[in-house]
Design a protein around this motif. Structure first.
Motif, PDB file in Angstrom:
ATOM      1  N   UNK A 106     -58.311 -48.183  10.116  1.00 54.29           N
ATOM      2  CA  UNK A 106     -59.206 -48.702   9.085  1.00 54.29           C
ATOM      3  C   UNK A 106     -58.809 -48.193   7.704  1.00 54.29           C
ATOM      4  N   UNK A 107     -59.388 -48.769   6.660  1.00 51.32           N
ATOM      5  CA  UNK A 107     -59.102 -48.436   5.263  1.00 51.32           C
ATOM      6  C   UNK A 107     -59.180 -46.943   4.971  1.00 51.32           C
ATOM      7  N   UNK A 108     -60.066 -46.223   5.693  1.00 51.67           N
ATOM      8  CA  UNK A 108     -60.260 -44.791   5.401  1.00 51.67           C
ATOM      9  C   UNK A 108     -59.370 -43.911   6.276  1.00 51.67           C
ATOM     10  N   UNK A 109     -58.445 -44.555   7.016  1.00 51.46           N
ATOM     11  CA  UNK A 109     -57.517 -43.784   7.838  1.00 51.46           C
ATOM     12  C   UNK A 109     -58.015 -43.525   9.252  1.00 51.46           C
ATOM     13  N   UNK A 110     -59.288 -43.839   9.514  1.00 48.56           N
ATOM     14  CA  UNK A 110     -59.810 -43.628  10.859  1.00 48.56           C
ATOM     15  C   UNK A 110     -59.283 -44.732  11.775  1.00 48.56           C
ATOM     16  N   UNK A 111     -59.301 -44.479  13.081  1.00 51.39           N
ATOM     17  CA  UNK A 111     -58.780 -45.507  13.980  1.00 51.39           C
ATOM     18  C   UNK A 111     -59.868 -46.038  14.892  1.00 51.39           C
ATOM     19  N   UNK A 112     -59.634 -47.228  15.407  1.00 48.13           N
ATOM     20  CA  UNK A 112     -60.602 -47.868  16.296  1.00 48.13           C
ATOM     21  C   UNK A 112     -59.839 -48.829  17.201  1.00 48.13           C
ATOM     22  N   UNK A 113     -60.553 -49.461  18.115  1.00 50.99           N
ATOM     23  CA  UNK A 113     -59.971 -50.514  18.948  1.00 50.99           C
ATOM     24  C   UNK A 113     -60.223 -51.866  18.294  1.00 50.99           C
ATOM     25  N   UNK A 114     -59.262 -52.753  18.509  1.00 52.74           N
ATOM     26  CA  UNK A 114     -59.430 -54.134  18.058  1.00 52.74           C
ATOM     27  C   UNK A 114     -59.535 -54.992  19.318  1.00 52.74           C
ATOM     28  N   UNK A 115     -60.577 -55.800  19.407  1.00 54.50           N
ATOM     29  CA  UNK A 115     -60.758 -56.673  20.572  1.00 54.50           C
ATOM     30  C   UNK A 115     -60.630 -58.107  20.086  1.00 54.50           C
ATOM     31  N   UNK A 116     -59.689 -58.875  20.639  1.00 56.45           N
ATOM     32  CA  UNK A 116     -59.310 -60.149  20.019  1.00 56.45           C
ATOM     33  C   UNK A 116     -59.584 -61.397  20.864  1.00 56.45           C
ATOM     34  N   UNK A 117     -59.661 -61.250  22.207  1.00 61.46           N
ATOM     35  CA  UNK A 117     -59.800 -62.457  23.044  1.00 61.46           C
ATOM     36  C   UNK A 117     -61.238 -62.957  23.103  1.00 61.46           C
ATOM     37  N   UNK A 118     -61.409 -64.266  23.288  1.00 58.69           N
ATOM     38  CA  UNK A 118     -62.741 -64.871  23.343  1.00 58.69           C
ATOM     39  C   UNK A 118     -63.619 -64.198  24.397  1.00 58.69           C
TER      40      UNK A 118
ATOM     41  N   UNK B 223     -67.205 -47.654  13.063  1.00 60.92           N
ATOM     42  CA  UNK B 223     -66.116 -48.173  12.216  1.00 60.92           C
ATOM     43  C   UNK B 223     -66.632 -49.062  11.080  1.00 60.92           C
ATOM     44  N   UNK B 224     -66.393 -48.648   9.858  1.00 59.20           N
ATOM     45  CA  UNK B 224     -66.772 -49.466   8.703  1.00 59.20           C
ATOM     46  C   UNK B 224     -65.552 -50.185   8.161  1.00 59.20           C
ATOM     47  N   UNK B 225     -65.752 -51.428   7.708  1.00 63.68           N
ATOM     48  CA  UNK B 225     -64.617 -52.244   7.288  1.00 63.68           C
ATOM     49  C   UNK B 225     -64.281 -52.079   5.802  1.00 63.68           C
ATOM     50  N   UNK B 226     -65.162 -51.427   5.036  1.00 61.91           N
ATOM     51  CA  UNK B 226     -64.868 -51.157   3.625  1.00 61.91           C
ATOM     52  C   UNK B 226     -65.729 -49.989   3.158  1.00 61.91           C
ATOM     53  N   UNK B 227     -65.332 -49.395   2.015  1.00 59.27           N
ATOM     54  CA  UNK B 227     -66.103 -48.279   1.457  1.00 59.27           C
ATOM     55  C   UNK B 227     -67.510 -48.741   1.099  1.00 59.27           C
ATOM     56  N   UNK B 228     -67.571 -49.944   0.493  1.00 58.45           N
ATOM     57  CA  UNK B 228     -68.862 -50.490   0.106  1.00 58.45           C
ATOM     58  C   UNK B 228     -69.733 -50.741   1.331  1.00 58.45           C
TER      59      UNK B 228
END
Lengths: 68, 412
Positions: free
Chosen positions: B54-66, B88-93
């Motif tokens: 993520x933007x802040x350097x933290x990591x997470x899982x990405x789940x992509x399939x329907x 997990x936040x997607x932006x600072x704001x």
């Protein structure tokens, strides 16, 4: 075909009403699902199955008749 | 393996770790503004549950399939509670916005259900369908004004944005003449580039405004949502303002962007536009297909695991963050064959553009009515509609939490 609903799970998104308006409705006071017809005719099978598949809260289940 | 052990072990050691961690939000390819970023599309094809940074350097899982996205969003073991450590936040704001005044969007049941059920009746299908004549009237008035004595305009400023803003103001009981004030704040809150300070200031101003409005409804009640939330007596003015902020922003930004982006997607697919114009009975299905194809909540939905859960062959540990990318789920070939193409005749009802699970969009019956009327009327009344600038110059909203276009100059 027998339809079951779970009003505690329902989140009132209303997609079942759009898929099968003869089978599902929403309660006036809180928008929670109500069943209009628990044993809908076979011609509504596809619509009811679609409603169960797209229900975001898994609040609808469909019991199929046993094959004879 | 614990998260610490996994970090220690580095990439490429376990299921879901063969691709390098993907940076989120991922950038789209120039020239393919309707398609998800190549990084998330690659994950969908090659490693559907994968690591991301993520933007802040933290990591997470990405789940992509329907199927996997539906499972995660429908599973109460994945929490939407943004106050949990590691969320997990997607932006600072986004972090600032959610951490200071969480809305029901970032709460779990039973508190989420208690608050949501105060609103479900207001957005139910029957009530929104009953709004059709009013939405049609507003649509016609806006188009009358836009076209009077002119042959070109910015479709966003003159049609796509005012229509849902007028409607949500009507439903909430917010004076429309304040639209510049709340639209400006709303843009700051949704911008991925806003700083914490900017978000905090915009949030405070918006909430202050809504608290004042809620207080005034206490003195002079009306039949709209904010007034009725106040008169229930279960929420104080600040809680009503927080809910009002969510509804106000969600109620106009989303439909506005879908309207403009759908128009552009149809202009770029003239065969599909012609099909829809020739057969307006396709409009309901076409709107579902446009929701699928465009998926304007383009950076995905965040959750955090509260238990160890297996998703798509990967074990996600309790405490790990997950981002479900709705746009890849809606381009999953297993669910939508030929997913990369726009086909207004497709049955796209299983799309997850409104999310999935108990947090699925509350206003979707309203969004559908607005989009169906706006697009059908636009195509009918402006048969010569065309883009008035080179396609390459269209300002896409890469920088915003809700995708779309900042402006859409059109001519007719």
């Amino acid at each position: 075909m027998r339809v079951h609903i779970d009003q505690d799970k329902c989140c009132g998104a209303g997609s079942c009403v759009l898929s099968a308006p003869d089978v599902f409705d929403q309660r006036e006071e809180d928008g929670i699902v109500v069943l209009l017809n628990a044993e809908p005719p076979a011609e509504l099978r596809e619509a009811v199955q679609e409603a169960a598949a797209i229900c975001p809260a898994a609040a609808i289940s469909v019991e199929q008749p046993e094959r004879v | 393996m614990t998260t610490a052990e996994r970090i220690e072990a580095g990439p490429g050691t376990g299921p879901g770790e063969s691709l390098p961690p993907l940076d989120l939000p991922a950038a789209r390819t120039a020239g393919c503004p309707f398609d998800p970023a190549p990084g998330v599309e690659r994950a969908l094809r090659e490693e559907p549950v994968t690591r991301a940074t993520l933007w802040d350097g933290s990591s997470c899982w990405l789940v992509t399939r329907h199927q996997d996205v539906r499972e995660v969003l429908g599973d109460p073991r994945f929490s939407a509670d943004a106050t949990r450590p590691g969320f997990p936040f997607l932006s600072a704001g986004g972090r600032e916005l959610i951490a200071t005044k969480p809305t029901l969007l970032r709460m779990d049941d039973p508190e989420h259900a208690r608050l949501r059920r105060m609103l479900t009746a207001d957005f139910m299908v029957k009530k929104m369908e009953a709004m059709r004549p009013e939405v049609q009237r507003l649509t016609d008035e806006l188009l009358d004004r836009m076209t009077e004595g002119r042959t070109s305009a910015d479709l966003v400023a003159e049609f796509a944005l005012p229509l849902p803003s007028l409607v949500i103001c009507l439903l909430l009981g917010v004076p429309y003449e304040d639209h510049e004030f709340f639209q400006e704040r709303s843009s700051i809150l949704l911008s991925l580039r806003s700083t914490r300070e900017e978000v905090r200031a915009a949030q405070d101003e918006l909430l202050e405004y809504l608290v004042r409005l809620a207080e005034s409804k206490r003195q002079r009640p009306d039949d709209a949502i904010i007034s009725r939330l106040i008169s229930r007596g279960e929420l104080n003015s600040s809680e009503v303002a927080t809910m009002g902020r969510l509804l106000l922003i969600a109620g106009h930004e989303t439909t506005a962007n879908m309207t403009a982006l759908s128009t552009l997607a149809l202009l770029r697919n003239p065969d599909q536009l012609a099909r829809l114009r020739d057969d307006p009975s396709l409009i309901k299905g076409a709107v579902e297909e446009l929701l699928r194809y465009l998926t304007i909540v383009h950076n995905g939905l965040p959750r955090i695991a509260t238990k160890d859960v297996r998703v798509g062959g990967v074990t996600i540990r309790a405490g790990e963050g997950v981002v479900c990318t709705l746009n890849t789920a809606n381009r999953d070939e297993d669910t939508f064959p030929g997913a990369g193409g726009l086909d207004v005749g497709r049955d796209a009802r299983r799309h997850v553009a409104f999310g999935f699970g108990v947090h699925q969009c509350l206003g979707q019956p309203l969004a559908r009515v607005e989009l169906q009327i706006a697009l059908e009327t636009l195509l009918r009344r402006l048969p010569g509609l065309r883009l008035d600038i080179p396609f390459e110059d269209v300002p896409f909203r890469h920088d915003m939490g809700i995708y779309g276009v900042h402006a859409l100059p059109v001519a007719w």
